[in-house]
Design a protein around this motif. Structure first.
Motif, PDB file in Angstrom:
ATOM      1  N   ALA A 148       0.823  -1.218   0.000  1.00 54.47           N
ATOM      2  CA  ALA A 148       0.000   0.000   0.000  1.00 54.47           C
ATOM      3  C   ALA A 148       0.849   1.256   0.000  1.00 54.47           C
ATOM      4  CB  ALA A 148      -0.924  -0.005   1.209  1.00 54.47           C
ATOM      5  N   SER A 149       2.108   1.108  -0.305  1.00 51.42           N
ATOM      6  CA  SER A 149       2.978   2.288  -0.185  1.00 51.42           C
ATOM      7  C   SER A 149       2.658   3.363  -1.216  1.00 51.42           C
ATOM      8  CB  SER A 149       4.440   1.862  -0.316  1.00 51.42           C
ATOM      9  OG  SER A 149       4.628   1.253  -1.575  1.00 51.42           O
ATOM     10  N   SER A 150       1.973   2.979  -2.318  1.00 49.03           N
ATOM     11  CA  SER A 150       1.683   3.990  -3.334  1.00 49.03           C
ATOM     12  C   SER A 150       0.336   4.679  -3.104  1.00 49.03           C
ATOM     13  CB  SER A 150       1.699   3.355  -4.719  1.00 49.03           C
ATOM     14  OG  SER A 150       0.760   2.313  -4.748  1.00 49.03           O
ATOM     15  N   THR A 151      -0.439   4.244  -2.118  1.00 50.81           N
ATOM     16  CA  THR A 151      -1.739   4.890  -1.851  1.00 50.81           C
ATOM     17  C   THR A 151      -1.551   6.370  -1.529  1.00 50.81           C
ATOM     18  OG1 THR A 151      -1.983   2.897  -0.549  1.00 50.81           O
ATOM     19  CG2 THR A 151      -3.933   4.250  -0.835  1.00 50.81           C
ATOM     20  N   ALA A 152      -0.497   6.664  -0.805  1.00 51.12           N
ATOM     21  CA  ALA A 152      -0.232   8.059  -0.459  1.00 51.12           C
ATOM     22  C   ALA A 152      -0.032   8.903  -1.708  1.00 51.12           C
ATOM     23  CB  ALA A 152       1.002   8.137   0.424  1.00 51.12           C
ATOM     24  N   ASP A 153       0.729   8.349  -2.667  1.00 48.11           N
ATOM     25  CA  ASP A 153       0.956   9.087  -3.908  1.00 48.11           C
ATOM     26  C   ASP A 153      -0.342   9.298  -4.666  1.00 48.11           C
ATOM     27  OD1 ASP A 153       3.531   8.833  -3.099  1.00 48.11           O
ATOM     28  OD2 ASP A 153       3.971   7.127  -4.412  1.00 48.11           O
ATOM     29  N   ILE A 154      -1.144   8.214  -4.708  1.00 45.76           N
ATOM     30  CA  ILE A 154      -2.418   8.319  -5.439  1.00 45.76           C
ATOM     31  C   ILE A 154      -3.293   9.401  -4.810  1.00 45.76           C
ATOM     32  CG2 ILE A 154      -4.537   7.103  -6.053  1.00 45.76           C
ATOM     33  CD1 ILE A 154      -2.861   4.546  -6.109  1.00 45.76           C
ATOM     34  N   SER A 155      -3.399   9.371  -3.503  1.00 43.13           N
ATOM     35  CA  SER A 155      -4.280  10.364  -2.873  1.00 43.13           C
ATOM     36  C   SER A 155      -3.697  11.771  -3.001  1.00 43.13           C
ATOM     37  CB  SER A 155      -4.556  10.004  -1.420  1.00 43.13           C
ATOM     38  OG  SER A 155      -3.406   9.535  -0.800  1.00 43.13           O
ATOM     39  N   PHE A 156      -2.375  11.873  -3.037  1.00 41.93           N
ATOM     40  CA  PHE A 156      -1.767  13.186  -3.279  1.00 41.93           C
ATOM     41  C   PHE A 156      -2.199  13.740  -4.625  1.00 41.93           C
ATOM     42  CE2 PHE A 156       1.821  13.445  -0.127  1.00 41.93           C
ATOM     43  CZ  PHE A 156       1.514  14.739   0.244  1.00 41.93           C
ATOM     44  N   ILE A 157      -2.168  12.869  -5.630  1.00 44.50           N
ATOM     45  CA  ILE A 157      -2.564  13.307  -6.970  1.00 44.50           C
ATOM     46  C   ILE A 157      -4.023  13.753  -6.974  1.00 44.50           C
ATOM     47  CG2 ILE A 157      -2.890  12.543  -9.345  1.00 44.50           C
ATOM     48  CD1 ILE A 157      -0.448  10.702  -8.882  1.00 44.50           C
ATOM     49  N   LEU A 158      -4.890  12.977  -6.310  1.00 49.87           N
ATOM     50  CA  LEU A 158      -6.302  13.348  -6.202  1.00 49.87           C
ATOM     51  C   LEU A 158      -6.448  14.706  -5.520  1.00 49.87           C
ATOM     52  CD1 LEU A 158      -8.148  10.088  -5.200  1.00 49.87           C
ATOM     53  CD2 LEU A 158      -8.522  11.477  -7.229  1.00 49.87           C
ATOM     54  N   LEU A 159      -5.718  14.887  -4.441  1.00 47.24           N
ATOM     55  CA  LEU A 159      -5.783  16.132  -3.680  1.00 47.24           C
ATOM     56  C   LEU A 159      -5.409  17.317  -4.555  1.00 47.24           C
ATOM     57  CD1 LEU A 159      -5.984  17.610  -0.956  1.00 47.24           C
ATOM     58  CD2 LEU A 159      -3.597  17.068  -0.585  1.00 47.24           C
ATOM     59  N   ILE A 160      -4.309  17.164  -5.286  1.00 49.38           N
ATOM     60  CA  ILE A 160      -3.844  18.260  -6.134  1.00 49.38           C
ATOM     61  C   ILE A 160      -4.862  18.542  -7.232  1.00 49.38           C
ATOM     62  CG2 ILE A 160      -2.053  18.921  -7.775  1.00 49.38           C
ATOM     63  CD1 ILE A 160      -0.131  17.322  -5.841  1.00 49.38           C
ATOM     64  N   PHE A 161      -5.459  17.472  -7.786  1.00 51.29           N
ATOM     65  CA  PHE A 161      -6.482  17.649  -8.803  1.00 51.29           C
ATOM     66  C   PHE A 161      -7.641  18.501  -8.260  1.00 51.29           C
ATOM     67  CE2 PHE A 161     -10.599  16.117 -10.377  1.00 51.29           C
ATOM     68  CZ  PHE A 161     -10.493  16.508 -11.695  1.00 51.29           C
ATOM     69  N   PHE A 162      -8.098  18.179  -7.053  1.00 49.53           N
ATOM     70  CA  PHE A 162      -9.214  18.924  -6.484  1.00 49.53           C
ATOM     71  C   PHE A 162      -8.837  20.352  -6.151  1.00 49.53           C
ATOM     72  CE2 PHE A 162     -11.668  15.115  -6.221  1.00 49.53           C
ATOM     73  CZ  PHE A 162     -12.942  15.606  -6.376  1.00 49.53           C
ATOM     74  N   LEU A 163      -7.598  20.544  -5.731  1.00 48.00           N
ATOM     75  CA  LEU A 163      -7.156  21.908  -5.438  1.00 48.00           C
ATOM     76  C   LEU A 163      -7.213  22.765  -6.691  1.00 48.00           C
ATOM     77  CD1 LEU A 163      -4.098  21.508  -3.069  1.00 48.00           C
ATOM     78  CD2 LEU A 163      -6.289  22.545  -2.597  1.00 48.00           C
ATOM     79  N   VAL A 164      -6.910  22.140  -7.833  1.00 44.78           N
ATOM     80  CA  VAL A 164      -6.854  22.910  -9.070  1.00 44.78           C
ATOM     81  C   VAL A 164      -8.250  23.204  -9.609  1.00 44.78           C
ATOM     82  CG1 VAL A 164      -6.096  22.844 -11.474  1.00 44.78           C
ATOM     83  CG2 VAL A 164      -4.546  22.117  -9.670  1.00 44.78           C
ATOM     84  N   VAL A 165      -9.133  22.188  -9.649  1.00 41.89           N
ATOM     85  CA  VAL A 165     -10.418  22.406 -10.324  1.00 41.89           C
ATOM     86  C   VAL A 165     -11.481  23.079  -9.462  1.00 41.89           C
ATOM     87  CG1 VAL A 165     -10.313  20.704 -12.152  1.00 41.89           C
ATOM     88  CG2 VAL A 165     -11.075  20.034  -9.886  1.00 41.89           C
ATOM     89  N   THR A 166     -11.285  23.165  -8.191  1.00 41.52           N
ATOM     90  CA  THR A 166     -12.335  23.770  -7.384  1.00 41.52           C
ATOM     91  C   THR A 166     -11.927  25.147  -6.890  1.00 41.52           C
ATOM     92  OG1 THR A 166     -11.506  22.789  -5.367  1.00 41.52           O
ATOM     93  CG2 THR A 166     -13.148  21.539  -6.572  1.00 41.52           C
ATOM     94  N   SER A 167     -12.902  25.854  -6.384  1.00 42.39           N
ATOM     95  CA  SER A 167     -12.622  27.176  -5.838  1.00 42.39           C
ATOM     96  C   SER A 167     -13.300  27.286  -4.484  1.00 42.39           C
ATOM     97  CB  SER A 167     -13.161  28.254  -6.773  1.00 42.39           C
ATOM     98  OG  SER A 167     -14.542  28.092  -6.893  1.00 42.39           O
ATOM     99  N   MET A 168     -12.752  28.127  -3.657  1.00 43.85           N
ATOM    100  CA  MET A 168     -13.354  28.322  -2.329  1.00 43.85           C
ATOM    101  C   MET A 168     -14.726  28.982  -2.465  1.00 43.85           C
ATOM    102  SD  MET A 168     -12.098  27.423   0.523  1.00 43.85           S
ATOM    103  CE  MET A 168     -10.631  27.072   1.472  1.00 43.85           C
TER     104      MET A 168
END
Lengths: 161, 214
Positions: free
Chosen positions: B13-33
């Motif tokens: 499961a060592s790559s789960t962190a990377d996967i969720s990081f990518i998801l996090l960055i994706f959401f940071l980019v496409v959404t707005s406060m």
């Protein structure tokens, strides 16, 4: 000096990273909840006016809101085309005042029945814009029958509270 | 029998962190406060060409004019206009709307009876004998606050003026709520809020901006 002699042999204990995914996931969920999808790219500079928190209200139903932006275009190419003055942005493009009415009517048509009844137009106007263009927009909104208007604003950081 | 002893290999499961990081960055980019705060107003219906503007008695009229140099002038009835600061507007408006001392320069007070109101059907107020907030109240029903701007007036100042006027109404409703229901306006139920709204309806009329020849 035996106390300091065997430095090379001492191994750094490995950091336990098994909870890292959970941590990142919770940050991810936090952001998914607090933020909303960006619907349109804002092409004009909208530095919203500031107002006291006491009079500001929050939009409850985001699906019934139509955004109208007013401000000076941010991109140099837009400025060259439309001039260095306040422009109206509807959807994704800078538009003329005569397009406002159709834009609002089309926006209303594409909404669900429930949202149509409580439709609200959020005027996101730059604080330095002049009232002339704002009044023109308001006049068009009245003609389009969109009487519920929200003057979008930012919270004013109040001192002494 | 032998099955239970077999060891299930653990999933790496060592790559789960990377996967969720990518998801996090994706959401940071496409959404707005969420920045959907604002001042909620209701515009008047579009003017009809034939309709004469309703006649307003001078004493019922409170005119706020914001000029191109962002100065504010307040005119009460037929008195001489005077220049005021934005921060004074709220109190001026409150004095005008309530007319507590029943002065001639402020709008005429009329007796109004607070009745039970059904928020879903505001056209037909229902009198209810058990209604605790009922009673008579003196209100200036025919007052009008007229807001005029120049085409060159800055939007921020217009917003501030609007906010002050709305705040005046909000405070009046709040004090009525406290006096009649013993609770702040926000704590009342929908029907009682409607009672307070009807006692102090927002009467801000906005004229077309003037364009002065230079």
């Amino acid at each position: 000096m035996s106390k300091f002699g065997n430095k090379e042999k001492a191994e750094m204990p490995e950091l336990n990273t098994s909870s890292l995914p959970d941590l990142i996931f919770s940050i991810l969920f936090f952001f998914m909840i607090v933020t909303s999808m960006r619907e349109e790219e804002v092409k004009v500079d909208v530095k919203l006016p500031k107002g006291s928190e006491r009079v500001l209200t929050e939009i409850e139903h985001k699906s019934s809101v139509i955004n109208v932006y007013v401000g000076v275009p941010t991109k140099a190419e837009d400025r060259a085309r439309y001039g260095d003055r306040n422009c109206i942005q509807l959807n994704d493009k800078i538009s003329g005042i005569n397009e406002v009415r159709d834009f609002v009517n089309d926006g209303r048509k594409s909404m669900k029945q429930v949202d149509q009844a409580r439709m609200k137009v959020a005027l996101k106007v730059n604080q330095h814009a002049d009232m002339g263009i704002v009044t023109d927009v308001k006049m068009e909104l009245r003609q389009a029958g969109a009487l519920n208007v929200l003057y979008s604003a930012d919270k004013l950081a109040e001192k002494g509270e | 029998m032998g099955k239970s002893k077999r060891k299930v290999p653990g999933i790496n499961a060592s790559s789960t962190a990377d996967i969720s990081f990518i998801l996090l960055i994706f959401f940071l980019v496409v959404t707005s406060m969420n920045s959907s705060l604002g001042l909620d107003v209701r515009l008047p219906k579009p003017p009809e060409d034939e309709a004469e503007p309703p006649k307003v008695f001078k004493r019922n009229n409170f005119t706020v004019f914001v000029n191109m140099n962002n100065q504010i002038m307040v005119t009460l009835g037929d008195k001489e206009g005077e220049e005021v600061e934005v921060s004074d507007l709220k109190d001026l408006a409150k004095t005008f709307i309530t007319n507590r001392d029943n002065l001639d320069i402020y709008p005429a007070l009329e007796k109004d009876t607070i009745v039970y109101v059904d928020a879903a059907n505001e056209e037909h107020p229902l009198p209810a004998s058990s209604f605790e907030g009922r009673g008579e109240i003196m209100v200036a029903k025919k007052h009008v606050i007229s807001l005029q701007t120049d085409r060159a007036t800055q939007y921020q100042l217009y917003f501030d003026v609007q906010a002050q006027l709305y705040e005046a109404y909000t405070e009046l409703r709040d004090s009525l709520a406290k006096a009649r229901f013993g609770k702040p306006f926000d704590a009342l139920d929908e029907n009682d809020q409607m009672v307070c709204r009807l006692a102090y309806p927002i009467m801000i009329s906005e004229a077309e901006p003037r364009k002065y020849e230079k």
